[in-house]
Design an enzyme around this catalytic site. Sequence first.
Site, mmCIF file in Angstrom:
data_model
loop_
_atom_site.group_PDB
_atom_site.id
_atom_site.type_symbol
_atom_site.label_atom_id
_atom_site.label_comp_id
_atom_site.label_asym_id
_atom_site.label_seq_id
_atom_site.Cartn_x
_atom_site.Cartn_y
_atom_site.Cartn_z
ATOM 1 N N HIS A 1 -5.919 2.744 -2.278
ATOM 2 C CA HIS A 1 -7.198 2.531 -2.942
ATOM 3 C C HIS A 1 -7.040 3.011 -4.368
ATOM 4 O O HIS A 1 -6.685 4.156 -4.606
ATOM 5 C CB HIS A 1 -8.317 3.326 -2.241
ATOM 6 C CG HIS A 1 -9.638 3.126 -2.892
ATOM 7 N ND1 HIS A 1 -10.578 2.228 -2.425
ATOM 8 C CD2 HIS A 1 -10.186 3.683 -4.003
ATOM 9 C CE1 HIS A 1 -11.628 2.249 -3.211
ATOM 10 N NE2 HIS A 1 -11.427 3.122 -4.170
ATOM 11 N N CYS A 2 -7.246 2.135 -5.315
ATOM 12 C CA CYS A 2 -7.022 2.486 -6.710
ATOM 13 C C CYS A 2 -8.348 2.687 -7.426
ATOM 14 O O CYS A 2 -9.082 1.716 -7.650
ATOM 15 C CB CYS A 2 -6.225 1.389 -7.403
ATOM 16 S SG CYS A 2 -5.755 1.820 -9.081
ATOM 17 N N PRO A 3 -8.700 3.906 -7.808
ATOM 18 C CA PRO A 3 -9.962 4.105 -8.518
ATOM 19 C C PRO A 3 -9.935 3.490 -9.910
ATOM 20 O O PRO A 3 -10.983 3.148 -10.451
ATOM 21 C CB PRO A 3 -10.107 5.619 -8.582
ATOM 22 C CG PRO A 3 -8.767 6.174 -8.306
ATOM 23 C CD PRO A 3 -7.994 5.165 -7.559
ATOM 24 N N GLY B 1 -11.106 0.256 -9.308
ATOM 25 C CA GLY B 1 -12.362 0.304 -8.561
ATOM 26 C C GLY B 1 -12.351 -0.516 -7.289
ATOM 27 O O GLY B 1 -13.364 -1.092 -6.900
#
Lengths: 143, 390
Positions: free
Chosen positions: B167-169, B172
């Site tokens: 999951h890549c912040p 997003g």
Amino acid sequence: MAETHSLQDMRQQATVASKVFIQRDYTQGTMCQFQTKLPADLEARIDKQQFEETVRTLNNLYAEAEKIGSQSFIEGCLACLTAYAVFLCMETHYEKVLKKIAKFIQEQNDKIYAPRGLLLTDPIERGLRVIEVTIFEDRSLTR
Amino acid sequence: MSAVMITRKVRKWEKLPGKNTFCCDGRVMMARQKGVFYLTMFLIIGTCSLFFAFECPYLAVHLSPAIPVFAAVLFLFVMAMLLRTSFSDPGVLPRALPDEATFIEMEIEAANGNVPPGQRAPPRIRNVQINSQIVKLKYCYTCKIFRPPRASHCSICDNCVDRFDHHCPWVGNCVGKRNYRYFYMFTLSLSLLTIYIFTFNIVHVAMRSVVSGFLNTLKDTPGTVVELLVCFFTLWSVVGLTGFHTYLISLNQTTNEDIKGSWSGKNRIQNPYSHKNIIKNCCEVLCGPTYPSVLDRRGLMQEDLAALAALPSTNSDTVSQTTRPVLCLQKTTAPLIPNEHTPDEAKSIADSAAEKSSSPKEEQPPSAKLPPLASPETDAEASIAKDKPH
């Protein structure tokens, strides 16, 4: 009384007795393939050969959709060069095959499964996880 | 035995479980926490604006007009890849409907046999053989499915994602089967853009310093200093990340598998998905077919607003078909299972289910308010925490 049940009539009149779920077959990797083994619950309703034929055809169609060949490569390159904007006007190869699959399932339901009181649900509506087979109550037994 | 139900048509995305936000009537799908994504946009657009404002006029005249043109093309490509990664469905697997969930539960119980009271039920695992290796498929208590190989449950988005990478912040969104190649193209093009801007900043400062002196140059074009700082720090992280993902692609591995060490170590099995050939692996990951979204976000469904008469309203009927007529009058004999449309309900079901078996409840939602950074350390901590009860 000879009756030809249409799909709509079937679902509006018949009672759902149970559902069977054909699981995915992962032996060849993450490709979308389904198990061809006929579940015990369906043995009374449909011929093993017929069912295996249906699932095998579906598997072949999915294999065609996911094939990594020159067509997918050209499609990918063209898309990348246009920053994937080309997909706004063009349908991907996979989507074209999915339409073929939807037509095939509709055909199979009309010709083979509906007369036997069964209904196949397109796997895309279940996230390509299972083929849901709805078993309707066998009304011919109650008459 | 019929009921009259007042229904209204809604788009399916409005009723999807999971912690995603949707925009443009279901066309755009992102995670809930978007703060870091806005920061990414700001940094890219800000730095490029400064480059076009301060460097490009000078370089176009003194070197070549092709420089800003190429920069503009590269910038547009980076933005396109970023938006494509952020806004698309990463490959979310829809949750099992009540009928399917019951069917799987019955299969599990049949397989486990009679568990003596007081003893924990064995963990829910299915073994499949892929390319002559045994791979274990785990059961997801939230989604009520046996996860396909390479799928994983993202606790931030509360969805099972196919070929889950991480999951890549910064974008997003989760990175999974459907948007991995866009993510890779984004990091690659961003590396090139950063190197390009950094190089031409230095060229510009060097050329101007010859004429006006170093300090005067910095005073004339203050944007250069900002750009140099941003590019310098971005370079190390983004180029490193691109290199890491190039390595993963050549081995046909995901970040998730790499962190958990699924295919490394002596006692572990070898990666059954790798073709043992770098070119073939790259082709499969980057040039494979474009998978469609199996989450029908924009399909219409009937929402029950009120049900009159004795029949219980089963939402399982309403979510089943899209194009075929929805049945309000069908009586089903399938047993009722609480509808897991809300994550809270799903969590309470997962809680009670987890108590019955010894498998760890893997889908712990993050208690921290800040999004965890997608660095291997934090992911490793999360995965160690998940793996501890094993």
